[in-house]
Design a protein around this motif. Structure first.
Motif, mmCIF file in Angstrom:
data_model
loop_
_atom_site.group_PDB
_atom_site.id
_atom_site.type_symbol
_atom_site.label_atom_id
_atom_site.label_comp_id
_atom_site.label_asym_id
_atom_site.label_seq_id
_atom_site.Cartn_x
_atom_site.Cartn_y
_atom_site.Cartn_z
ATOM 1 N N THR A 150 45.234 108.742 8.888
ATOM 2 C CA THR A 150 45.390 108.094 8.384
ATOM 3 C C THR A 150 44.113 107.162 7.110
ATOM 4 O O THR A 150 42.947 108.085 7.418
ATOM 5 N N ALA A 151 44.697 106.716 5.688
ATOM 6 C CA ALA A 151 43.639 106.391 5.062
ATOM 7 C C ALA A 151 44.682 104.762 4.464
ATOM 8 O O ALA A 151 45.063 104.878 4.381
ATOM 9 N N LYS A 152 43.345 104.268 4.373
ATOM 10 C CA LYS A 152 43.251 103.238 4.188
ATOM 11 C C LYS A 152 42.828 102.470 2.644
ATOM 12 O O LYS A 152 41.224 102.603 2.957
ATOM 13 N N LEU A 153 43.617 102.187 1.750
ATOM 14 C CA LEU A 153 43.219 101.630 0.313
ATOM 15 C C LEU A 153 42.892 100.344 0.157
ATOM 16 O O LEU A 153 43.943 99.667 0.700
ATOM 17 N N THR A 154 42.601 99.603 -0.822
ATOM 18 C CA THR A 154 42.845 98.521 -1.233
ATOM 19 C C THR A 154 42.669 97.855 -2.729
ATOM 20 O O THR A 154 41.693 98.620 -2.905
ATOM 21 N N PHE A 155 44.022 97.364 -3.264
ATOM 22 C CA PHE A 155 43.902 97.005 -4.762
ATOM 23 C C PHE A 155 44.072 95.874 -4.543
ATOM 24 O O PHE A 155 44.686 94.955 -4.172
ATOM 25 N N PRO A 156 42.222 95.823 -5.341
ATOM 26 C CA PRO A 156 42.024 94.599 -6.435
ATOM 27 C C PRO A 156 43.049 93.447 -6.829
ATOM 28 O O PRO A 156 42.988 92.241 -6.558
ATOM 29 N N VAL A 157 43.840 93.593 -7.639
ATOM 30 C CA VAL A 157 44.898 92.923 -8.549
ATOM 31 C C VAL A 157 46.255 94.128 -8.719
ATOM 32 O O VAL A 157 46.907 94.816 -8.252
ATOM 33 N N PRO A 158 47.140 92.538 -9.063
ATOM 34 C CA PRO A 158 48.505 93.460 -8.542
ATOM 35 C C PRO A 158 49.134 94.370 -9.605
ATOM 36 O O PRO A 158 48.098 94.220 -11.277
ATOM 37 N N ALA A 159 49.482 94.980 -9.368
ATOM 38 C CA ALA A 159 49.721 96.486 -10.077
ATOM 39 C C ALA A 159 50.666 97.469 -9.399
ATOM 40 O O ALA A 159 51.619 97.605 -7.975
ATOM 41 N N GLN A 160 51.481 98.387 -10.452
ATOM 42 C CA GLN A 160 52.324 99.718 -9.732
ATOM 43 C C GLN A 160 51.357 100.073 -9.552
ATOM 44 O O GLN A 160 50.699 101.302 -10.901
ATOM 45 N N ALA B 47 52.106 117.978 12.158
ATOM 46 C CA ALA B 47 51.005 117.097 12.213
ATOM 47 C C ALA B 47 50.651 116.315 10.922
ATOM 48 O O ALA B 47 50.546 116.942 10.332
ATOM 49 N N ARG B 48 49.686 115.478 11.853
ATOM 50 C CA ARG B 48 48.722 114.664 11.369
ATOM 51 C C ARG B 48 47.233 115.551 10.642
ATOM 52 O O ARG B 48 47.051 116.468 11.182
ATOM 53 N N VAL B 49 47.375 114.973 9.466
ATOM 54 C CA VAL B 49 46.355 115.942 8.634
ATOM 55 C C VAL B 49 44.996 115.398 8.722
ATOM 56 O O VAL B 49 45.359 114.349 7.681
ATOM 57 N N ALA B 50 44.198 115.979 8.802
ATOM 58 C CA ALA B 50 42.498 114.903 8.551
ATOM 59 C C ALA B 50 42.138 115.546 7.601
ATOM 60 O O ALA B 50 42.610 116.936 7.192
ATOM 61 N N GLY B 51 40.739 114.489 6.984
ATOM 62 C CA GLY B 51 40.058 115.168 6.088
ATOM 63 C C GLY B 51 41.212 115.124 4.931
ATOM 64 O O GLY B 51 40.515 116.633 3.291
ATOM 65 N N ALA B 52 42.371 115.490 4.125
ATOM 66 C CA ALA B 52 43.441 115.176 2.822
ATOM 67 C C ALA B 52 42.501 113.704 2.638
ATOM 68 O O ALA B 52 42.023 112.887 2.814
ATOM 69 N N ASP C 269 45.366 115.157 -1.355
ATOM 70 C CA ASP C 269 46.107 117.075 -1.801
ATOM 71 C C ASP C 269 44.625 117.163 -0.916
ATOM 72 O O ASP C 269 43.774 116.100 -0.415
ATOM 73 N N LYS C 270 43.969 118.858 -0.774
ATOM 74 C CA LYS C 270 43.537 119.083 0.187
ATOM 75 C C LYS C 270 42.808 120.343 -0.045
ATOM 76 O O LYS C 270 44.216 121.533 -0.907
ATOM 77 N N ALA C 271 42.193 121.134 0.001
ATOM 78 C CA ALA C 271 41.596 122.862 -0.144
ATOM 79 C C ALA C 271 42.919 123.246 0.821
ATOM 80 O O ALA C 271 43.114 122.847 1.650
ATOM 81 N N ASN C 272 43.175 124.628 0.239
ATOM 82 C CA ASN C 272 44.261 125.076 0.318
ATOM 83 C C ASN C 272 45.196 124.289 1.181
ATOM 84 O O ASN C 272 46.168 125.229 2.228
ATOM 85 N N ALA C 273 45.804 123.734 0.575
ATOM 86 C CA ALA C 273 46.608 122.746 0.776
ATOM 87 C C ALA C 273 47.615 122.182 -0.421
ATOM 88 O O ALA C 273 47.438 122.649 -0.879
#
Length: 317
Positions: A285-295, A268-273, A301-305
């Motif tokens: 789902t979480a969407k992230l943006t990385f401004p510069v080249p890197a690895q 099951a998909r997990v909300a609130g992580a 993480d989530k409480a009680n998980a």
């Protein structure tokens, strides 16, 4: 999508629960769920087949034989000297590797080396996370002494093999962290009491999970198979979810990278992580943006998980 390379067919973009007729005409294959890596040791033949990764991120020499392949690129298998490489942490998209007919996937027996993912999640951070080679063997701890740990403990299995506790022992030797366990003569098994600096308390204990499920017996009574995911988690019995993270192996700087968090036990998909500080929505789902080249290394993480596996994303121009 099946892709033929020499005597081996690779199935790319196939989920671990899918079946694809094009993969070596139904011969045995091994899946690596939630990974964008191929475990090369799983494909090693007596004649020392190697993978030459095309467009893959090869790591320095180390304990295992695998690489991070972005965009689902396929490795070319060729003959030569056995190469050994180590990848940083688990990436996201599933790749299914087909084992050639000469070495179809079977339960590993006796002292045969088995390739498994070992992850140790401590109270406040990840202690270890890599694919390793392990075998069942005698284990020695300060509190428990020396005892066999090969799956035959307490008569659990008729044949010897690699176990979760033997894998933890091998991981500790490879990475240099310490652990301890008492030994129960009644169960003929070790009870893990400490890994690194995280020791059990009167109410918090170490738990062992294999492929997302708590083991019903001790860590020396479970025989592992190639590709299994072994997880040692602090205070595991108080957690109600086992987080699993998947995401891209490569993303362009400034572009959106999408990560999905699920419960490894249920799917099951997990909300609130929290995914590197960004909270997942109702679809996990979480969407992230990385401004510069890197690895970058991303975890959820989530409480009680129990926190997730790591996803390594290469940010390019």
């Amino acid at each position: 999508m099946p892709v033929r390379k020499g005597n081996t067919t690779w199935c790319v973009g196939v989920s671990r629960t899918s079946r694809h007729r094009g993969c070596v005409a139904g011969r045995a294959r091994r899946s690596f769920p939630d990974l964008d890596k191929v475990d090369r040791s799983a494909l090693t033949q007596p004649d020392q087949l190697i993978i030459k990764s095309i467009g893959c991120d090869l790591r320095p020499p180390g304990e295992t034989i695998f690489g991070t392949c972005s965009h689902g690129k396929i490795g070319e298998i060729f003959m030569g000297k056995l190469m050994r490489a180590v990848a940083a942490a688990a990436t996201g998209l599933a790749i299914v590797a087909v084992i050639p007919a000469a070495s179809s996937a079977t339960a590993d027996k006796g002292g045969k080396s088995t390739s498994v993912t070992v992850r140790v999640e401590g109270e406040s951070g990840t202690i270890f996370e890599h694919i390793i080679q392990t075998t069942g063997h005698d284990v020695t701890t300060v509190a428990g002494g020396t005892h066999h740990c090969d799956g035959t403990n307490n008569g659990a299995n008729p044949r010897r093999g690699a176990t979760p506790t033997s894998a933890l022992d091998d991981a500790s030797k490879a990475a240099g962290f310490t652990w301890d366990a008492t030994y129960s003569t009644s169960f003929d098994d070790f009870l893990v009491t400490r890994v690194g600096g995280d020791a059990q308390t009167a109410t918090q204990f170490w738990g062992i999970l294999v492929n997302g499920a708590l083991t019903p017996v001790g860590g020396c009574q479970v025989v592992l198979h190639r590709g299994d995911e072994v997880l040692f988690a602090f205070d595991a019995f108080a957690k109600n979810q086992v987080l699993s993270l998947r995401g891209p192996g490569t993303v362009h700087a400034g572009r959106t990278a999408t990560y999905v968090v699920t419960d490894r036990s249920t799917g099951a998909r997990v909300a609130g992580a929290s995914v590197n500080g960004t909270v997942t929505d109702a679809s996990g789902t979480a969407k992230l943006t990385f401004p510069v080249p890197a690895q970058v290394t991303v975890k959820a993480d989530k409480a009680n998980a129990i926190r997730s596996n790591a996803v390594t994303t290469k940010v390019v121009r």
